[in-house]
Design a protein around this motif. Structure first.
Motif, short mmCIF file in Angstrom:
data_model
loop_
_atom_site.label_atom_id
_atom_site.label_comp_id
_atom_site.label_asym_id
_atom_site.label_seq_id
_atom_site.Cartn_x
_atom_site.Cartn_y
_atom_site.Cartn_z
N GLU A 206 0.83 -1.21 0.00
CA GLU A 206 0.00 0.00 0.00
C GLU A 206 0.87 1.27 0.00
OE1 GLU A 206 -0.08 -2.11 2.64
OE2 GLU A 206 -2.00 -3.16 2.60
N PHE A 207 0.50 2.19 -0.84
CA PHE A 207 1.07 3.55 -0.88
C PHE A 207 2.54 3.58 -1.32
CE2 PHE A 207 -2.11 5.42 2.45
CZ PHE A 207 -3.14 5.13 1.58
N VAL A 208 3.02 2.46 -1.85
CA VAL A 208 4.37 2.49 -2.43
C VAL A 208 4.30 3.20 -3.78
CG1 VAL A 208 6.21 1.05 -3.38
CG2 VAL A 208 5.15 0.47 -1.18
N GLU A 209 3.14 3.04 -4.44
CA GLU A 209 2.91 3.70 -5.71
C GLU A 209 1.65 4.55 -5.58
OE1 GLU A 209 4.13 0.86 -9.12
OE2 GLU A 209 3.54 -0.40 -7.46
N ALA A 210 1.45 5.42 -6.53
CA ALA A 210 0.30 6.33 -6.44
C ALA A 210 -1.02 5.62 -6.67
CB ALA A 210 0.47 7.48 -7.42
N GLU A 211 -0.96 4.42 -7.24
CA GLU A 211 -2.18 3.67 -7.50
C GLU A 211 -2.14 2.33 -6.77
OE1 GLU A 211 -3.48 4.90 -11.90
OE2 GLU A 211 -1.53 3.95 -11.80
N GLU A 212 -3.28 1.65 -6.74
CA GLU A 212 -3.39 0.36 -6.06
C GLU A 212 -3.86 -0.71 -7.05
OE1 GLU A 212 -2.48 -0.36 -2.92
OE2 GLU A 212 -1.93 1.70 -2.48
N PRO A 213 -3.69 -1.98 -6.71
CA PRO A 213 -4.08 -3.06 -7.64
C PRO A 213 -5.55 -3.03 -8.04
CG PRO A 213 -2.71 -3.95 -5.88
CD PRO A 213 -3.00 -2.52 -5.51
N SER A 214 -6.40 -2.39 -7.21
CA SER A 214 -7.82 -2.28 -7.57
C SER A 214 -8.01 -1.45 -8.84
CB SER A 214 -8.57 -1.63 -6.41
OG SER A 214 -7.81 -0.56 -5.89
N PHE A 215 -7.04 -0.59 -9.16
CA PHE A 215 -7.12 0.20 -10.40
C PHE A 215 -6.67 -0.66 -11.59
CE2 PHE A 215 -5.97 4.50 -8.08
CZ PHE A 215 -6.79 4.16 -7.03
N TYR A 216 -6.19 -1.84 -11.31
CA TYR A 216 -5.60 -2.70 -12.35
C TYR A 216 -6.25 -4.08 -12.39
CZ TYR A 216 -2.00 0.81 -13.08
OH TYR A 216 -1.34 1.96 -13.40
N GLY A 217 -7.54 -4.12 -12.06
CA GLY A 217 -8.28 -5.37 -12.26
C GLY A 217 -8.46 -6.26 -11.05
N ALA A 218 -7.93 -5.87 -9.89
CA ALA A 218 -8.12 -6.71 -8.69
C ALA A 218 -9.52 -6.50 -8.12
CB ALA A 218 -7.08 -6.38 -7.64
N ASP A 219 -10.15 -7.58 -7.66
CA ASP A 219 -11.48 -7.50 -7.05
C ASP A 219 -11.42 -7.25 -5.56
OD1 ASP A 219 -13.14 -8.14 -9.39
OD2 ASP A 219 -12.09 -10.06 -9.31
N VAL A 220 -10.40 -7.78 -4.90
CA VAL A 220 -10.26 -7.61 -3.45
C VAL A 220 -8.79 -7.41 -3.09
CG1 VAL A 220 -11.90 -8.50 -1.74
CG2 VAL A 220 -11.00 -10.04 -3.46
N ASP A 310 18.10 2.20 -7.46
CA ASP A 310 17.44 3.05 -8.45
C ASP A 310 16.39 2.30 -9.28
OD1 ASP A 310 19.27 1.45 -9.69
OD2 ASP A 310 20.24 3.04 -10.86
N ALA A 311 16.01 1.11 -8.80
CA ALA A 311 15.01 0.32 -9.54
C ALA A 311 13.61 0.69 -9.06
CB ALA A 311 15.26 -1.17 -9.30
N PRO A 312 12.59 0.47 -9.92
CA PRO A 312 11.21 0.71 -9.47
C PRO A 312 10.86 -0.21 -8.31
CG PRO A 312 11.27 0.01 -11.79
CD PRO A 312 12.66 -0.07 -11.27
N ARG A 313 10.04 0.27 -7.40
CA ARG A 313 9.65 -0.51 -6.23
C ARG A 313 8.14 -0.67 -6.17
NH1 ARG A 313 13.79 -0.76 -2.02
NH2 ARG A 313 15.63 -0.13 -3.18
N HIS A 314 7.72 -1.88 -5.75
CA HIS A 314 6.29 -2.14 -5.59
C HIS A 314 5.97 -2.63 -4.19
CE1 HIS A 314 6.88 -1.83 -9.85
NE2 HIS A 314 7.60 -2.93 -9.86
N ASP A 315 6.97 -2.68 -3.33
CA ASP A 315 6.73 -2.95 -1.90
C ASP A 315 7.84 -2.25 -1.11
OD1 ASP A 315 9.01 -4.55 -1.95
OD2 ASP A 315 7.94 -6.44 -1.75
#
Ligand SMILES: *Cc1c(COP(=O)(O)O)cnc(C)c1O
Length: 414
Positions: A206-220, A310-315
């Motif tokens: 959560e909050f590592v990126e400006a968006e969350e998986p719910s914006f990308y097709g996740a149901d829960v 310097d790599a992208p982070r998702h967690d």
């Protein structure tokens, strides 16, 4: 101390993080705006902070908190409760709420987090495991580079009910999943099983990126309040956010059919949950400062790190390969010594319930076990990878990372 070489390395390590730190500020700004907007839209007020007792019918503080969470996470609805004891519990009630006997569960990102083994029934022998209740389980392994195997997922997704995607790396040397990768999985699954539910273990994401998986097709989405989204203030709890029908079913499992989510009081009140959510964009950003700095430092010291600074982070997790048991323990000891609470304690490896290997954990947290506070965990097995996460302030994280380096420097002049 030393000949100044160590200080020079630390300085260089910090200086080259400048661009990455700058990018964090933009993400934090976007998130802070979204959180603030949600508070305003739902008219969060002083009365919502107050506690309730007994059944908790019409607990307006609780109900409003759930609306704010749903809004922030881009979901229709959310169940957010102090009575959800941990992330594992939240994941458990989500699975039990969505799955029925005869259903199939597919993990799309390889083996899920260790504490799910006994829920699924791939370890232990609980009569209450999903397997014993008649839910079968499949697992699509990740590709050798740690990316999702879309062809394999497509193959295994026939007639599945729930597809579990773990966004974070957990205790694994694999990259965390990006949001577009989560979308790719969701689309592949829906091609084959249009009614499958996409469930994301969002712990540490959560909050590592400006968006969350719910914006990308996740149901829960499922997570713990003593990780990112609790902002370091939530004293306990978990959340599940997603489609309304899902949240209703999960609520029946969380309490019991007939009363569902209408019950549940909390005498201490909800201030820390609101305030923690409000602070979470900043706190997660601070934790990322620490992770990025640690990656930069240990990379300069020639330890394998994942991800790179310097790599992208998702967690929020930073994995560092220590190579030797003694170095791993020294790392954890230095983190513990630099903690605001329990600084005098020595972390010892132990057989933690729900985990298969012995684990060493360094944490001196205000909230017991909160891994949004600075903490280091490691299963005791070669190549002795330590997983560093959290840190309420980047300054604390920096001091702790430097304490680790100093200790290793003195002990082996690496
Ligand atoms: C922490 C975590 C869990 C379990 O949460 P607990 O609160 O420790 O039970 C599950 N999945 C992931 C990816 C986690 O990071």
């Amino acid at each position: 101390m030393s000949d100044g070489r160590m200080e020079a390395i630390l300085e260089q390590a910090f200086a080259r993080c400048a661009d990455a730190f700058l990018a964090l500020q933009q993400t934090e700004l976007d998130l802070q705006r979204r959180v603030l907007d949600a508070f305003r839209k739902h008219r969060v007020a002083t009365q919502h902070m107050a506690g309730t007792t007994g059944y908790g019918y019409d607990d307006i503080g609780r109900d409003t908190l759930e609306k704010v969470y749903a809004e922030v996470l881009g979901c229709e609805d959310a169940l957010v409760r102090p009575h959800i004891v941990s992330g594992t519990h939240a994941l458990g009630i989500c699975l039990y709420g969505l799955l029925s006997p005869g259903d199939v569960l597919l993990s799309a990102a390889g083996k899920p987090y260790d504490t799910l083994d006994e829920i699924i029934g791939t370890a232990g022998n609980s009569r209450q495991s999903l397997r014993r209740l008649g839910v079968s389980y499949r697992q699509a392994e990740l590709l050798p580079d740690g990316k999702p195997d879309i062809a394999e997922i497509r193959k295994q997704a026939t007639e599945v009910r729930v597809v579990l995607i773990q966004r974070s790396r957990g205790y694994n040397w694999r990259p965390s999943l990006s949001l577009p990768e989560i979308r790719q999985i969701a689309e592949a699954v829906r091609d084959v099983s249009p009614n499958a539910l996409i469930m994301v273990d969002n712990c540490y994401g959560e909050f590592v990126e400006a968006e969350e998986p719910s914006f990308y097709g996740a149901d829960v989405l499922v997570g713990s309040l003593i990780k990112n989204i609790g902002g370091g203030l939530a004293p306990t709890g978990g959340y599940i956010a997603g489609k309304k029908v899902c949240i209703e079913a999960i609520s029946d499992r969380w309490s019991t059919p007939g009363i569902g989510r209408e019950v549940g009081s909390y005498e201490q009140g909800y201030r820390l949950f609101y305030q923690g959510l409000f602070l979470a964009p900043h706190v997660v950003s601070q934790a990322l400062h620490t992770a990025i700095y640690a990656a930069s430092v240990f990379d300069l010291l020639k330890y394998p790190v994942s991800p790179a600074f310097d790599a992208p982070r998702h967690d929020i997790i930073q994995a560092i390969e220590m190579g030797e048991r003694e170095r791993l323990l020294a790392f954890c000891e230095a983190i513990q010594e630099t903690s605001p609470v329990d600084s005098f304690v020595t972390p010892e490896p132990w057989g933690m319930p729900g985990y298969q290997d012995q684990v060493v954990m360094a944490a001196g947290a205000f909230v017991g076990g909160a891994s949004i506070e600075l903490s280091a965990d490691a299963p005791i097995k070669p190549p002795f990878v330590v997983y560093l996460q959290g840190g309420l302030t980047g300054a604390h994280g920096r001091l702790a990372v430097e304490a680790v380096v100093e200790r290793l420097w003195i002990s082996n002049k690496k």
